[in-house]
Enzyme design. Structure first.
Site, PDB file in Angstrom:
ATOM      1  N   CYS A 158      -8.998  -1.682  21.315  1.00 29.67           N
ATOM      2  CA  CYS A 158      -8.998  -2.635  22.595  1.00 29.67           C
ATOM      3  C   CYS A 158     -10.362  -2.176  23.850  1.00 29.67           C
ATOM      4  CB  CYS A 158      -7.978  -1.294  23.916  1.00 29.67           C
ATOM      5  SG  CYS A 158      -8.728   0.095  24.202  1.00 29.67           S
ATOM      6  N   HIS A 207       0.954  -3.454   6.643  1.00 36.47           N
ATOM      7  CA  HIS A 207      -0.303  -2.933   7.323  1.00 36.47           C
ATOM      8  C   HIS A 207      -0.871  -4.115   6.539  1.00 36.47           C
ATOM      9  CE1 HIS A 207       0.251   0.203   4.662  1.00 36.47           C
ATOM     10  NE2 HIS A 207      -1.550   0.219   4.412  1.00 36.47           N
ATOM     11  N   CYS A 262      -6.087  -3.508   4.920  1.00 35.92           N
ATOM     12  CA  CYS A 262      -6.287  -1.701   4.960  1.00 35.92           C
ATOM     13  C   CYS A 262      -7.544  -1.264   3.334  1.00 35.92           C
ATOM     14  CB  CYS A 262      -4.852  -1.419   4.510  1.00 35.92           C
ATOM     15  SG  CYS A 262      -4.809   0.783   4.084  1.00 35.92           S
ATOM     16  N   CYS A 274      -8.642   3.526  18.186  1.00 31.48           N
ATOM     17  CA  CYS A 274      -8.063   3.374  19.797  1.00 31.48           C
ATOM     18  C   CYS A 274      -7.026   3.910  20.350  1.00 31.48           C
ATOM     19  CB  CYS A 274      -8.027   1.631  19.708  1.00 31.48           C
ATOM     20  SG  CYS A 274      -7.680   0.931  21.398  1.00 31.48           S
ATOM     21  N   ARG A 314      -1.348   3.812  21.196  1.00 36.20           N
ATOM     22  CA  ARG A 314      -0.699   4.507  20.327  1.00 36.20           C
ATOM     23  C   ARG A 314      -0.019   5.591  20.480  1.00 36.20           C
ATOM     24  NH1 ARG A 314      -1.927  10.088  20.400  1.00 36.20           N
ATOM     25  NH2 ARG A 314      -2.130  10.874  18.334  1.00 36.20           N
ATOM     26  N   CYS A 326       0.965  -1.067   0.423  1.00 30.79           N
ATOM     27  CA  CYS A 326       0.007  -0.021  -0.046  1.00 30.79           C
ATOM     28  C   CYS A 326       0.949   1.696   0.142  1.00 30.79           C
ATOM     29  CB  CYS A 326      -1.628  -0.210   1.236  1.00 30.79           C
ATOM     30  SG  CYS A 326      -1.913   1.311   1.267  1.00 30.79           S
ATOM     31  N   HIS A 327       0.111   2.352  -0.306  1.00 27.83           N
ATOM     32  CA  HIS A 327       0.888   3.394  -0.208  1.00 27.83           C
ATOM     33  C   HIS A 327       1.742   4.213   0.902  1.00 27.83           C
ATOM     34  CE1 HIS A 327       0.106   4.918  -4.277  1.00 27.83           C
ATOM     35  NE2 HIS A 327      -1.084   4.089  -4.054  1.00 27.83           N
ATOM     36  N   THR A 328       1.117   3.580   1.851  1.00 28.83           N
ATOM     37  CA  THR A 328       1.686   4.339   2.886  1.00 28.83           C
ATOM     38  C   THR A 328       3.108   3.623   3.058  1.00 28.83           C
ATOM     39  OG1 THR A 328      -0.241   5.413   4.078  1.00 28.83           O
ATOM     40  CG2 THR A 328       1.688   4.330   5.770  1.00 28.83           C
TER      41      THR A 328
HETATM   42  P1  NAD Z   1      -3.721   4.902  -5.261  1.00 33.74           P
HETATM   43  O1  NAD Z   1      -2.068   5.298  -6.282  1.00 33.74           O
HETATM   44  O2  NAD Z   1      -3.662   3.703  -5.969  1.00 33.74           O
HETATM   45  O3  NAD Z   1      -5.030   5.851  -6.872  1.00 33.74           O
HETATM   46  C1  NAD Z   1      -5.262   6.816  -7.033  1.00 33.74           C
HETATM   47  C2  NAD Z   1      -5.377   7.355  -7.807  1.00 33.74           C
HETATM   48  O4  NAD Z   1      -5.657   9.512  -7.880  1.00 33.74           O
HETATM   49  C3  NAD Z   1      -4.980   7.123  -9.505  1.00 33.74           C
HETATM   50  O5  NAD Z   1      -5.741   6.239 -10.136  1.00 33.74           O
HETATM   51  C4  NAD Z   1      -4.606   8.577  -9.632  1.00 33.74           C
HETATM   52  O6  NAD Z   1      -4.920   8.727 -11.205  1.00 33.74           O
HETATM   53  C5  NAD Z   1      -5.881   9.344  -9.220  1.00 33.74           C
HETATM   54  N1  NAD Z   1      -5.145  10.853  -9.322  1.00 33.74           N
HETATM   55  C6  NAD Z   1      -4.341  11.704  -9.247  1.00 33.74           C
HETATM   56  N2  NAD Z   1      -4.459  13.019  -9.475  1.00 33.74           N
HETATM   57  C7  NAD Z   1      -5.300  12.491  -9.232  1.00 33.74           C
HETATM   58  C8  NAD Z   1      -6.497  14.195  -9.124  1.00 33.74           C
HETATM   59  N3  NAD Z   1      -6.066  15.261  -9.469  1.00 33.74           N
HETATM   60  N4  NAD Z   1      -7.910  14.588  -9.588  1.00 33.74           N
HETATM   61  C9  NAD Z   1      -8.421  12.777 -10.310  1.00 33.74           C
HETATM   62  N5  NAD Z   1      -7.234  11.705  -9.835  1.00 33.74           N
HETATM   63  C10 NAD Z   1      -6.519  11.616  -9.090  1.00 33.74           C
HETATM   64  O7  NAD Z   1      -4.142   5.460  -4.040  1.00 33.74           O
HETATM   65  P2  NAD Z   1      -4.937   4.673  -3.510  1.00 33.74           P
HETATM   66  O8  NAD Z   1      -3.333   3.109  -2.613  1.00 33.74           O
HETATM   67  O9  NAD Z   1      -5.897   4.636  -3.919  1.00 33.74           O
HETATM   68  O10 NAD Z   1      -4.540   5.414  -2.507  1.00 33.74           O
HETATM   69  C11 NAD Z   1      -5.360   6.694  -2.252  1.00 33.74           C
HETATM   70  C12 NAD Z   1      -5.174   7.728  -0.659  1.00 33.74           C
HETATM   71  O11 NAD Z   1      -5.779   7.209   0.327  1.00 33.74           O
HETATM   72  C13 NAD Z   1      -3.673   7.814  -0.615  1.00 33.74           C
HETATM   73  O12 NAD Z   1      -3.950   9.087  -0.284  1.00 33.74           O
HETATM   74  C14 NAD Z   1      -3.364   7.057   0.708  1.00 33.74           C
HETATM   75  O13 NAD Z   1      -2.918   7.199   1.518  1.00 33.74           O
HETATM   76  C15 NAD Z   1      -5.209   6.929   1.369  1.00 33.74           C
HETATM   77  N6  NAD Z   1      -5.336   6.427   2.244  1.00 33.74           N
HETATM   78  C16 NAD Z   1      -5.995   6.470   3.392  1.00 33.74           C
HETATM   79  C17 NAD Z   1      -6.242   5.525   4.709  1.00 33.74           C
HETATM   80  C18 NAD Z   1      -6.971   5.836   5.522  1.00 33.74           C
HETATM   81  O14 NAD Z   1      -6.914   5.255   6.628  1.00 33.74           O
HETATM   82  N7  NAD Z   1      -8.135   7.483   6.019  1.00 33.74           N
HETATM   83  C19 NAD Z   1      -6.403   4.280   4.046  1.00 33.74           C
HETATM   84  C20 NAD Z   1      -5.292   3.663   3.193  1.00 33.74           C
HETATM   85  C21 NAD Z   1      -4.827   4.897   2.083  1.00 33.74           C
HETATM   86  C1  022 Z   2      -3.330   3.201   5.629  1.00 34.37           C
HETATM   87  N1  022 Z   2      -3.069   4.366   5.492  1.00 34.37           N
HETATM   88  C2  022 Z   2      -2.779   4.569   4.314  1.00 34.37           C
HETATM   89  C3  022 Z   2      -2.310   4.218   3.332  1.00 34.37           C
HETATM   90  N2  022 Z   2      -2.971   2.478   4.103  1.00 34.37           N
HETATM   91  C4  022 Z   2      -3.893   5.552   6.304  1.00 34.37           C
HETATM   92  C5  022 Z   2      -2.568   6.526   7.020  1.00 34.37           C
HETATM   93  C6  022 Z   2      -1.947   6.993   8.647  1.00 34.37           C
HETATM   94  C7  022 Z   2      -4.071   7.113   9.713  1.00 34.37           C
HETATM   95  C8  022 Z   2      -4.945   5.954   8.170  1.00 34.37           C
HETATM   96  C9  022 Z   2      -4.687   4.932   6.931  1.00 34.37           C
HETATM   97  C10 022 Z   2      -3.852   7.475   9.811  1.00 34.37           C
HETATM   98  C11 022 Z   2      -5.182   8.221  10.290  1.00 34.37           C
HETATM   99  C12 022 Z   2      -4.968   9.114  11.223  1.00 34.37           C
HETATM  100  C13 022 Z   2      -4.022   8.477  12.254  1.00 34.37           C
HETATM  101  N3  022 Z   2      -3.298   7.299  12.030  1.00 34.37           N
HETATM  102  C14 022 Z   2      -3.518   8.481  13.430  1.00 34.37           C
HETATM  103  C15 022 Z   2      -4.168   7.969  14.524  1.00 34.37           C
HETATM  104  C16 022 Z   2      -4.371   8.174  16.048  1.00 34.37           C
HETATM  105  O1  022 Z   2      -3.495   9.229  16.288  1.00 34.37           O
HETATM  106  O2  022 Z   2      -4.897   7.323  16.503  1.00 34.37           O
HETATM  107  C17 022 Z   2      -2.447   7.008  11.109  1.00 34.37           C
HETATM  108  C18 022 Z   2      -2.292   5.624  11.964  1.00 34.37           C
HETATM  109  C19 022 Z   2      -1.612   4.617  11.968  1.00 34.37           C
HETATM  110  C20 022 Z   2      -0.194   5.142  12.589  1.00 34.37           C
HETATM  111  C21 022 Z   2      -0.099   6.769  12.012  1.00 34.37           C
HETATM  112  C22 022 Z   2      -1.000   6.800  11.650  1.00 34.37           C
HETATM  113  C23 022 Z   2       1.157   4.813  12.555  1.00 34.37           C
HETATM  114  O3  022 Z   2       0.829   3.179  13.206  1.00 34.37           O
HETATM  115  N4  022 Z   2       2.279   5.034  12.791  1.00 34.37           N
HETATM  116  C24 022 Z   2      -4.054   4.431  12.174  1.00 34.37           C
HETATM  117 ZN    ZN Z   3      -2.299   0.970   3.813  1.00 36.93          ZN
END
Ligand code: NAD
Ligand code: 022
Ligand code: ZN
Length: 375
Positions: free
Chosen positions: A92, A62, A169, A106, A110, A40-42
């Site tokens: 937890c 992860h 994820c 949770c 953390r 994954c991206h992270t």
């Molecule tokens: P990915 O790279 O597979 O997909 C991103 C998509 O966005 C691509 O298809 C790309 O072409 C498109 N894109 C880029 N710039 C754009 C723009 N200006 N307008 C429209 N589309 C555009 O990434 P992913 O695995 O789908 O992850 C997406 C995001 O979600 C990442 O930032 C990732 O870190 C985040 N994420 C967050 C959580 C969370 O818990 N909040 C969990 C997992 C991933």
């Molecule tokens: C997963 N993520 C992006 C791609 N794959 C992702 C990254 C960060 C978070 C969630 C998903 C995130 C959002 C909010 C927080 N995190 C903070 C949570 C808190 O403070 O309680 C986050 C998480 C874990 C970690 C860092 C940031 C870590 O273990 N280092 C859930």
């Molecule tokens: Zn992820």
């Protein structure tokens, strides 16, 4: 014990696949044999060195699935042989956040999780006597890992590891954002920005809950077919519309007597702060909600005019789709096994651990939706 792992040795350097030492589980911990892990991206964000909180050396990963092989003293909720998905957001059920019923974040472990160590402040991984950090409390880029009991979800045993690892994820994040965070209702109009590994899961959940209009927005035209495959009804490439994106999207959502336009729900799945603004402003006046899923780089800021919020649009964010891991992840595995959600077509590449760096390359070039390492 000796385990095979991909070690992040330093910022910007490729992962080194090698043998490292893993200590057994202490009180409240479990030893898990990882059978498969998604990339994954992270993981990349940390490896690249752009993450200011990234620690080296570390074992990243992860998005895993595996089997419990040993439990430490005091562990009661799982036993050897149980199939589990590691949770980077633990549950937890005792901390103020878990008890609040208002958040899935949770707080019980953390601080230590962020420092790359187990809750007792030490690491279980080492190489030649030198400590290796854990990562997101999961470290799934190893064929065995140690996790706190509260950071594993027990799942049914007939589910294939090489598919359900993605529930650790991407799937839960996208599906949960729709169901837990936005609580989208049947008949809703929605816009999804970014059709990657997260956005496609948002789309399939919107289809599942009965959304009427599911507009996908991506700068890559290859994503049109991908979106349609999972329920997208309209596709927009912002680089091809010859004008501003927000009024274009608002116009698309106008229907019948409602000449105001705008989506009931929008989702940012890009991590781009400009896109986050577009997603908010493409919401319907009075009730539209925009959910930020994308994680932006350190120090970035979002902006809009306060008028956008004063006139009734809402900005929300979600981590891990708002899912309470031990409670919700087993249900998502059931939905997959019952055919309610799809995973198989999104796993575009599988590889052995030795090829994990190639998996990162595929992700960069936009060639893979998800790459999975099978141990
Ligand atoms: P990915 O790279 O597979 O997909 C991103 C998509 O966005 C691509 O298809 C790309 O072409 C498109 N894109 C880029 N710039 C754009 C723009 N200006 N307008 C429209 N589309 C555009 O990434 P992913 O695995 O789908 O992850 C997406 C995001 O979600 C990442 O930032 C990732 O870190 C985040 N994420 C967050 C959580 C969370 O818990 N909040 C969990 C997992 C991933
Ligand atoms: C997963 N993520 C992006 C791609 N794959 C992702 C990254 C960060 C978070 C969630 C998903 C995130 C959002 C909010 C927080 N995190 C903070 C949570 C808190 O403070 O309680 C986050 C998480 C874990 C970690 C860092 C940031 C870590 O273990 N280092 C859930
Ligand atoms: Zn992820």
């Amino acid at each position: 014990m000796d385990v095979r792992a991909a070690v992040a040795v330093g910022a910007g350097k490729p992962l080194e696949v090698t043998t490292v030492q893993l200590e057994g589980p202490k009180a409240g911990e479990v030893l898990v044999e990882i059978k498969a892990t998604g990339i994954c991206h992270t993981d990349w964000f940390t490896l690249s060195g752009e993450d200011p909180e990234g620690l080296f050396p570390a074992i990243l990963g992860h998005e895993g699935a595996g089997v419990i092989v040993e439990v430490g003293p005091g562990v009661t909720s799982v036993k050897p042989g149980d199939h589990v998905i590691p949770l980077y957001t633990p549950e937890c059920r005792q901390c103020p956040s878990c008890l609040s019923r208002k958040t899935n974040l949770c707080t019980s472990i953390r601080a230590t999780q962020g420092q790359g160590v187990m809750p007792d402040g030490t690491s279980r991984f080492s190489i030649g006597g030198k400590k290796i950090h854990h990562y997101m409390g999961t470290s799934t880029f190893a064929n065995y890992t140690v996790l706190p009991e509260i950071a594993v979800a027990k799942v049914r045993e007939d589910a294939p590891f090489d598919k359900i690892c993605y529930i650790g994820c991407g799937v839960t994040t996208g599906v949960g954002a729709v169901i837990n965070t936005a609580k989208v209702e049947p008949g809703a109009k929605a816009i999804v920005f970014g059709l990657g590994g997260i956005g496609l899961n948002v789309i399939q959940a919107l289809r599942l809950v009965g959304a009427d209009m599911i507009i996908g927005v991506d700068i890559n035209n290859d994503k049109k077919a991908w979106g349609e495959r999972f329920g997208m009804t309209h596709f927009v490439n912002p680089t091809e519309i010859g004008g501003d994106l927000v009024p274009y999207l608002v116009n698309m959502t106008k229907k019948g007597a409602d000449q105001i336009g705008g989506a009931d729900y929008t989702f940012d799945c890009t991590g781009n702060t400009k896109v986050m603004r577009q997603a908010l402003e493409a919401c319907h006046r009075g009730w539209g909600e925009s959910i930020i899923i994308g994680v932006a780089g350190a120090g970035q800021e979002i902006s809009t005019r306060p008028f956008q919020l004063v006139t009734g649009r809402t900005w929300k964010g979600t981590a891990f789709g708002g899912a309470r891991g031990r409670t919700d992840v087993p249900k998502i595995v059931d939905w997959y096994m019952e055919g309610k959600i799809e995973i198989d077509p999104m796993i575009t590449h599988t590889m052995p651990l030795e090829d994990i760096n190639k998996g990162f390359d595929l992700m960069h070039h936009g060639e893979s939706v998800r790459g999975v390492v099978v141990f």
